[in-house]
Design a protein around this motif. Structure first.
Motif, short mmCIF file in Angstrom:
data_model
loop_
_atom_site.label_atom_id
_atom_site.label_comp_id
_atom_site.label_asym_id
_atom_site.label_seq_id
_atom_site.Cartn_x
_atom_site.Cartn_y
_atom_site.Cartn_z
N TRP A 66 4.08 6.05 -5.23
CA TRP A 66 4.18 6.23 -6.68
C TRP A 66 3.07 7.14 -7.18
CZ3 TRP A 66 4.92 0.46 -8.41
CH2 TRP A 66 6.19 0.03 -8.02
N GLY A 67 1.86 6.93 -6.69
CA GLY A 67 0.73 7.77 -7.11
C GLY A 67 0.89 9.21 -6.67
N VAL A 68 1.33 9.41 -5.43
CA VAL A 68 1.52 10.77 -4.93
C VAL A 68 2.69 11.43 -5.65
CG1 VAL A 68 2.14 12.08 -2.87
CG2 VAL A 68 0.46 10.28 -2.70
N GLY A 69 3.74 10.68 -5.95
CA GLY A 69 4.86 11.23 -6.71
C GLY A 69 4.44 11.63 -8.11
N THR A 70 3.61 10.82 -8.73
CA THR A 70 3.10 11.15 -10.06
C THR A 70 2.27 12.43 -10.00
OG1 THR A 70 3.09 8.82 -10.68
CG2 THR A 70 1.69 10.30 -11.97
N ILE B 115 0.84 -1.20 0.00
CA ILE B 115 0.00 0.00 0.00
C ILE B 115 0.87 1.25 0.00
CG2 ILE B 115 -1.60 1.37 1.40
CD1 ILE B 115 -2.85 -1.30 2.30
N HIS B 116 1.89 1.27 0.86
CA HIS B 116 2.77 2.44 0.94
C HIS B 116 3.54 2.67 -0.36
CE1 HIS B 116 1.97 3.63 4.96
NE2 HIS B 116 2.42 2.51 5.51
N SER C 270 11.24 6.41 -3.06
CA SER C 270 10.41 6.08 -4.23
C SER C 270 9.61 7.29 -4.67
CB SER C 270 9.46 4.93 -3.90
OG SER C 270 10.16 3.77 -3.59
N TYR C 271 9.10 8.03 -3.70
CA TYR C 271 8.34 9.24 -4.02
C TYR C 271 9.19 10.23 -4.79
CZ TYR C 271 6.37 13.88 -3.27
OH TYR C 271 5.91 15.15 -3.45
#
Length: 109
Positions: free
Chosen positions: A31-35, A25-26, A93-94
């Motif tokens: 990845w989604g928040v970074g995008t 989940i993290h 990752s972010y």
């Protein structure tokens, strides 16, 4: 010495499964928040503030919805396993996805 209720409080395979699901989940949300941060064009501290705000919201949802307000039942360290410890692991990752998406969207304008 710990009493028997503390020794058998957590079943290790279940705790490991919960930790793996939480890690997935993290990772996916970072990845989604970074995008999102890259596409929105956030730079500098604004990107890190966006990460912390999203991290707090996501951790709150996990604690409230998935754990039912009782993370100690599902994790050994309770809320620290959900919100505190994995934050630095997913920050890398972010930043990677954030800079990649920002470069793809704004450098080649």
């Amino acid at each position: 010495m710990a009493d028997a209720s503390e020794i058998y409080k957590h079943f290790e395979p279940t705790v490991q499964h919960n930790a793996l699901a939480l890690s997935n989940i993290h990772t996916l949300t970072s990845w989604g928040v970074g995008t999102a941060a890259g596409i929105l064009g956030l730079t500098g501290w604004n990107g890190f503030i966006f990460f912390v705000a999203c991290w707090a919201a996501i951790s709150g949802l996990i604690l409230g919805v998935k754990c039912g307000g009782q993370p100690g039942v599902y994790f050994k360290s309770g809320a620290m396993d959900v919100a505190g410890t994995p934050m630095l692991n997913t920050l890398l990752s972010y930043v990677l996805v954030w800079t990649l998406m920002h470069a793809l969207v704004y450098i080649y304008d």
